[in-house]
Motif scaffolding. Structure first.
Motif, PDB file in Angstrom:
ATOM      1  N   SER A   1       0.833  -1.202   0.000  1.00 41.74           N
ATOM      2  CA  SER A   1       0.000   0.000   0.000  1.00 41.74           C
ATOM      3  C   SER A   1       0.868   1.252   0.000  1.00 41.74           C
TER       4      SER A   1
ATOM      5  N   THR B   1      -4.850  -3.446   4.714  1.00 40.00           N
ATOM      6  CA  THR B   1      -5.762  -3.781   3.625  1.00 40.00           C
ATOM      7  C   THR B   1      -6.427  -5.123   3.943  1.00 40.00           C
TER       8      THR B   1
ATOM      9  N   ASP C   1      -5.468  -2.885  -4.920  1.00 36.51           N
ATOM     10  CA  ASP C   1      -4.678  -3.244  -3.738  1.00 36.51           C
ATOM     11  C   ASP C   1      -5.326  -4.486  -3.143  1.00 36.51           C
TER      12      ASP C   1
HETATM   13 MG    MG Z   1      -1.872  -3.046   2.293  1.00 34.18          MG
END
Ligand code: MG
Ligand code: GDP
Length: 293
Positions: A38, A64, A87
């Motif tokens: 990320s 995430t 992502d």
């Molecule tokens: Mg992440």
């Protein structure tokens, strides 16, 4: 790496059309959690830089937990680019990781499915291309090879998407360790018959020079950061250490710039072509043969 080639070498007509229409491109990041995925996409494409007066804790990037997409509009070399970034949740956290990659595979297959459905409709002009054109695969900077899990997942991905291997958090390796690690990873990729994205050969000598330079850096060793450091009065993305500062965009420190240029400038069209001609064709064949995903 100043002389970008990709776009400029497209035949004039194609180029003009592309400039007018712009490009759609989808980039996915995959790998174990905590490797800086990320942070990396944030460093590459999103502008939320914390200033030194207002340093955001790194935890500002939340963990995430599901597949997340975001769109960024970029202007690269005079060409409009609508970049979709996918992502994905990291894996490796749980004891049983056997299903951890399902959301990733599903996302890729579902975009092919969407495309196939759109293509078979009457008005084919409006077909949006949401297919995943490249997948940055993050490898932990262990210094001693890839994990069994990585090899397994890469094998599940390599017939479906362009894999670009990336060494995460390269600032934790010395230059010698990093060079050695790169060789080791390439060996393992070859031994396990993993197909990663291959740079095309072309007739243009200039372009081949750039290709060679980019190919030699694979797997790209990258450093990401959401903080700004000041060097000679300039504010740059970097990571500060007692022994010095790593500047994300310095090619002597890491391959960040090479990777970014390759993906969104020089090899964007080829990544799209390979996605369409190889991976999407594979999908269609599997589908026709009734083999399921
Ligand atoms: Mg992440
Ligand atoms: P993700 O789970 O792969 O998305 O990882 P995150 O982007 O959430 O980052 C996890 C942690 O690693 C955060 O504390 C980041 O500040 C840190 N991190 C990210 N990139 C780098 C890097 O290039 N080098 C180092 N040393 N740490 C990094």
């Amino acid at each position: 790496l100043d002389g970008y080639v990709g776009f400029a070498n497209l035949p004039n007509q194609v180029y003009r059309k592309a400039v007018k229409k712009g490009f759609d491109f989808t980039l996915m990041v995959v790998g174990e959690s905590g490797l800086g995925k990320s942070t990396m996409i944030n460093s590459m494409f999103l502008a939320d830089i914390y200033s030194s007066e207002y340093p955001g804790p790194s935890s500002r990037i939340k963990k995430t937990v599901q597949v997340e997409t975001c769109k960024v509009l970029l202007k690269e070399n005079g060409v409009n680019l609508t970049l979709t970034i996918v992502d994905t949740p990291g894996f490796g956290d749980s004891i049983d990781n056997s299903q951890c990659w399902q959301p990733v595979l599903d996302y890729i297959e579902n975009r092919y499915e969407d495309y196939l459905n759109a293509e078979s409709r009457v008005n084919r002009k409006a077909v949006l291309d949401g297919r995943v054109h490249s997948c940055l695969y993050f490898i932990a900077p262990s210094g001693h090879g890839m994990k069994a899990l990585d090899i397994e997942l890469m094998k599940k991905l390599h017939d479906k998407v362009n894999i670009i291997p990336v060494i995460a958090k390269a600032d934790t390796l010395t230059p010698e360790e990093c060079a050695h690690f790169k060789k080791q990873i390439l060996n393992e990729i070859a031994q396990n018959k993993i197909k990663i994205y291959e740079f095309p050969d072309c007739d243009d000598e200039e372009e081949n020079k750039v290709n060679k330079m980019m190919r030699e850096r694979v797997p790209y060793a990258v450093v990401g950061s959401n903080t700004v450091v000041e060097v000679d009065g300039k504010k740059l993305r970097g990571r500060k250490y007692p022994w010095g500062t790593v500047i994300v965009e310095n090619l002597e420190h890491c391959d960040f710039v090479a990777l970014r240029n390759m993906v969104v400038r020089t090899h964007l069209q080829d990544l799209k072509d390979v996605t369409n001609n190889v991976h999407y064709e594979n999908f269609r064949c599997r589908k026709l043969a009734g083999l399921g995903p």
